[in-house]
Design a protein around this motif. Structure first.
Motif, mmCIF file in Angstrom:
data_model
loop_
_atom_site.group_PDB
_atom_site.id
_atom_site.type_symbol
_atom_site.label_atom_id
_atom_site.label_comp_id
_atom_site.label_asym_id
_atom_site.label_seq_id
_atom_site.Cartn_x
_atom_site.Cartn_y
_atom_site.Cartn_z
ATOM 1 N N GLU A 68 0.839 -1.208 0.000
ATOM 2 C CA GLU A 68 0.000 0.000 0.000
ATOM 3 C C GLU A 68 0.871 1.255 0.000
ATOM 4 O OE1 GLU A 68 -3.363 0.670 0.096
ATOM 5 O OE2 GLU A 68 -3.930 -1.414 -0.174
ATOM 6 N N THR A 69 1.933 1.228 0.792
ATOM 7 C CA THR A 69 2.833 2.382 0.873
ATOM 8 C C THR A 69 3.514 2.617 -0.473
ATOM 9 O OG1 THR A 69 3.207 1.944 3.216
ATOM 10 C CG2 THR A 69 4.810 3.353 2.112
ATOM 11 N N VAL A 70 4.040 1.555 -1.060
ATOM 12 C CA VAL A 70 4.692 1.684 -2.367
ATOM 13 C C VAL A 70 3.687 2.171 -3.415
ATOM 14 C CG1 VAL A 70 5.776 0.375 -4.243
ATOM 15 C CG2 VAL A 70 6.521 0.036 -1.885
ATOM 16 N N ASN A 71 2.481 1.602 -3.413
ATOM 17 C CA ASN A 71 1.461 2.032 -4.375
ATOM 18 C C ASN A 71 1.134 3.506 -4.220
ATOM 19 O OD1 ASN A 71 1.298 -0.566 -5.332
ATOM 20 N ND2 ASN A 71 -0.632 -1.038 -4.307
ATOM 21 N N LEU A 72 1.043 3.955 -2.987
ATOM 22 C CA LEU A 72 0.729 5.355 -2.720
ATOM 23 C C LEU A 72 1.807 6.280 -3.278
ATOM 24 C CD1 LEU A 72 -1.139 7.369 -1.286
ATOM 25 C CD2 LEU A 72 0.203 6.987 0.769
ATOM 26 N N TYR A 73 3.059 5.976 -2.982
ATOM 27 C CA TYR A 73 4.151 6.816 -3.470
ATOM 28 C C TYR A 73 4.312 6.709 -4.986
ATOM 29 C CZ TYR A 73 5.542 8.018 1.256
ATOM 30 O OH TYR A 73 5.561 8.507 2.530
ATOM 31 N N ARG A 74 4.118 5.517 -5.538
ATOM 32 C CA ARG A 74 4.221 5.349 -6.996
ATOM 33 C C ARG A 74 3.125 6.121 -7.718
ATOM 34 N NH1 ARG A 74 4.242 -0.431 -8.966
ATOM 35 N NH2 ARG A 74 4.900 0.536 -10.886
ATOM 36 N N SER A 75 1.933 6.145 -7.129
ATOM 37 C CA SER A 75 0.835 6.859 -7.782
ATOM 38 C C SER A 75 1.161 8.341 -7.895
ATOM 39 C CB SER A 75 -0.479 6.638 -7.035
ATOM 40 O OG SER A 75 -0.486 7.313 -5.796
ATOM 41 N N TYR A 76 1.880 8.867 -6.914
ATOM 42 C CA TYR A 76 2.279 10.273 -6.982
ATOM 43 C C TYR A 76 3.256 10.490 -8.135
ATOM 44 C CZ TYR A 76 4.317 14.756 -5.825
ATOM 45 O OH TYR A 76 4.770 16.042 -5.889
ATOM 46 N N ALA A 77 4.168 9.570 -8.308
ATOM 47 C CA ALA A 77 5.180 9.709 -9.359
ATOM 48 C C ALA A 77 4.556 9.720 -10.750
ATOM 49 C CB ALA A 77 6.205 8.582 -9.256
ATOM 50 N N ASN A 90 -14.436 10.725 5.798
ATOM 51 C CA ASN A 90 -14.092 10.079 7.066
ATOM 52 C C ASN A 90 -13.585 8.658 6.852
ATOM 53 O OD1 ASN A 90 -14.630 12.249 8.728
ATOM 54 N ND2 ASN A 90 -16.706 11.595 9.215
ATOM 55 N N GLN A 91 -14.203 7.924 5.936
ATOM 56 C CA GLN A 91 -13.771 6.554 5.659
ATOM 57 C C GLN A 91 -12.345 6.542 5.096
ATOM 58 O OE1 GLN A 91 -15.217 3.745 6.535
ATOM 59 N NE2 GLN A 91 -13.581 2.519 5.658
ATOM 60 N N LEU A 92 -12.071 7.448 4.169
ATOM 61 C CA LEU A 92 -10.739 7.551 3.577
ATOM 62 C C LEU A 92 -9.701 7.909 4.641
ATOM 63 C CD1 LEU A 92 -9.049 7.526 0.943
ATOM 64 C CD2 LEU A 92 -9.509 9.978 0.797
ATOM 65 N N THR A 96 -6.632 5.528 6.021
ATOM 66 C CA THR A 96 -5.265 6.046 5.961
ATOM 67 C C THR A 96 -4.629 6.015 7.343
ATOM 68 O OG1 THR A 96 -5.927 7.460 4.115
ATOM 69 C CG2 THR A 96 -3.837 7.978 5.184
ATOM 70 N N CYS A 97 -5.389 6.353 8.372
ATOM 71 C CA CYS A 97 -4.874 6.292 9.747
ATOM 72 C C CYS A 97 -4.498 4.856 10.119
ATOM 73 C CB CYS A 97 -5.906 6.825 10.735
ATOM 74 S SG CYS A 97 -6.114 8.611 10.705
ATOM 75 N N GLN A 98 -5.362 3.906 9.779
ATOM 76 C CA GLN A 98 -5.061 2.505 10.075
ATOM 77 C C GLN A 98 -3.771 2.070 9.381
ATOM 78 O OE1 GLN A 98 -8.797 0.558 8.933
ATOM 79 N NE2 GLN A 98 -8.966 -0.126 11.052
ATOM 80 N N LEU A 99 -3.633 2.459 8.134
ATOM 81 C CA LEU A 99 -2.452 2.099 7.365
ATOM 82 C C LEU A 99 -1.203 2.736 7.970
ATOM 83 C CD1 LEU A 99 -1.763 0.518 4.793
ATOM 84 C CD2 LEU A 99 -2.092 2.622 3.508
ATOM 85 N N PHE A 100 -1.262 4.029 8.269
ATOM 86 C CA PHE A 100 -0.088 4.719 8.785
ATOM 87 C C PHE A 100 0.284 4.232 10.184
ATOM 88 C CE2 PHE A 100 2.449 8.094 10.601
ATOM 89 C CZ PHE A 100 3.314 8.373 9.572
ATOM 90 N N LEU A 127 -4.182 11.567 -3.656
ATOM 91 C CA LEU A 127 -3.568 12.813 -3.198
ATOM 92 C C LEU A 127 -3.892 13.099 -1.736
ATOM 93 C CD1 LEU A 127 -4.029 15.117 -6.310
ATOM 94 C CD2 LEU A 127 -1.948 13.994 -5.513
ATOM 95 N N ILE A 128 -5.113 12.785 -1.330
ATOM 96 C CA ILE A 128 -5.481 12.995 0.075
ATOM 97 C C ILE A 128 -4.671 12.054 0.965
ATOM 98 C CG2 ILE A 128 -7.358 12.849 1.775
ATOM 99 C CD1 ILE A 128 -7.533 15.272 -0.152
ATOM 100 N N LYS A 129 -4.555 10.781 0.566
ATOM 101 C CA LYS A 129 -3.748 9.839 1.343
ATOM 102 C C LYS A 129 -2.303 10.310 1.436
ATOM 103 C CE LYS A 129 -6.219 5.494 0.522
ATOM 104 N NZ LYS A 129 -6.136 4.173 -0.114
ATOM 105 N N LEU A 130 -1.764 10.759 0.320
ATOM 106 C CA LEU A 130 -0.386 11.230 0.300
ATOM 107 C C LEU A 130 -0.213 12.453 1.200
ATOM 108 C CD1 LEU A 130 2.306 10.525 -1.007
ATOM 109 C CD2 LEU A 130 1.741 12.099 -2.839
ATOM 110 N N ALA A 131 -1.168 13.378 1.143
ATOM 111 C CA ALA A 131 -1.106 14.569 1.996
ATOM 112 C C ALA A 131 -1.179 14.165 3.473
ATOM 113 C CB ALA A 131 -2.235 15.535 1.642
ATOM 114 N N LEU A 132 -2.071 13.235 3.803
ATOM 115 C CA LEU A 132 -2.175 12.780 5.189
ATOM 116 C C LEU A 132 -0.899 12.078 5.636
ATOM 117 C CD1 LEU A 132 -5.862 11.513 5.258
ATOM 118 C CD2 LEU A 132 -4.920 13.424 6.577
ATOM 119 N N PHE A 133 -0.338 11.212 4.791
ATOM 120 C CA PHE A 133 0.922 10.548 5.122
ATOM 121 C C PHE A 133 2.004 11.594 5.404
ATOM 122 C CE2 PHE A 133 -0.504 6.400 4.521
ATOM 123 C CZ PHE A 133 0.521 5.476 4.612
ATOM 124 N N ASN A 134 2.056 12.629 4.586
ATOM 125 C CA ASN A 134 3.045 13.682 4.769
ATOM 126 C C ASN A 134 2.818 14.418 6.092
ATOM 127 O OD1 ASN A 134 5.245 15.273 4.026
ATOM 128 N ND2 ASN A 134 3.918 16.810 3.105
#
Length: 175
Positions: A68-77, A90-92, A96-100, A127-134
């Motif tokens: 999931e982490t790799v997919n998230l960063y790759r999607s940004y690229a 809220n679900q998203l 994302t919180c569970q994943l992080f 993009l929202i997941k990436l922003a939250l991860f950041n």
């Protein structure tokens, strides 16, 4: 230059996140090795079988999180244009919180205060997941800088609320 700095920051965060996942996986593999021993056979002891099952479950969870982490960063690229879709915010955020949280120390708690009345939004979930991860990574870094010896327990809190205009506000706090 801004995109280059963003890529460097993303690379640093990806390296950090994957290092945490790999470290957790190594611990699970060490536990498996101790339980299986030199024979490589599954023990008949119920307690050891339970530990074995938990270790396997932990490894599968780590691999899922790593992917999931790799997919998230790759999607940004590969992102050229946002792909907008209506999402339950809220679900998203919860997912994302569970994943992080899988990459966080047990000394840091991730709290969620997600208001039920927030609107569904037209967003690009990647993009929202990436922003939250950041944002979570920045909060972790601030907590680590404030307590370099990792003596105290830290916390991160993510909140949602509906704005006066009917939009969505996502707020993040840390200790």
């Amino acid at each position: 230059q801004e995109r280059g700095r963003a890529n460097i920051s993303l690379s640093r965060n990806l390296g950090h996140d994957l290092t945490n996942i790999i470290a957790t996986s190594k611990l699970e593999l060490l536990a498996l090795g101790r339980i299986l021993g030199k024979t490589g056979r599954i023990p008949e002891d119920g307690r050891k079988q339970g530990i074995l099952g938990e270790s396997l479950k932990g490894l599968l969870q780590s691999v899922r999180f790593m992917q999931e982490t790799v997919n998230l960063y790759r999607s940004y690229a590969f992102l050229q244009h946002p792909v907008l879709e209506i999402q339950d915010s809220n679900q998203l955020i919860h997912e994302t919180c569970q994943l992080f949280s899988m990459s966080m120390s047990s000394k840091i708690n991730l709290h969620q205060e997600l208001k039920e009345d927030v609107p569904r939004c037209m967003i690009d979930p990647r993009l929202i997941k990436l922003a939250l991860f950041n944002m979570f990574s920045n909060a972790l870094e601030a907590i680590r800088k404030a307590d370099p010896e990792h003596v105290t327990h830290g916390w991160i809190k993510v909140k949602t609320r509906q704005t006066i205009e009917g939009g969505l506000c996502i707020a993040l706090e840390d200790n």
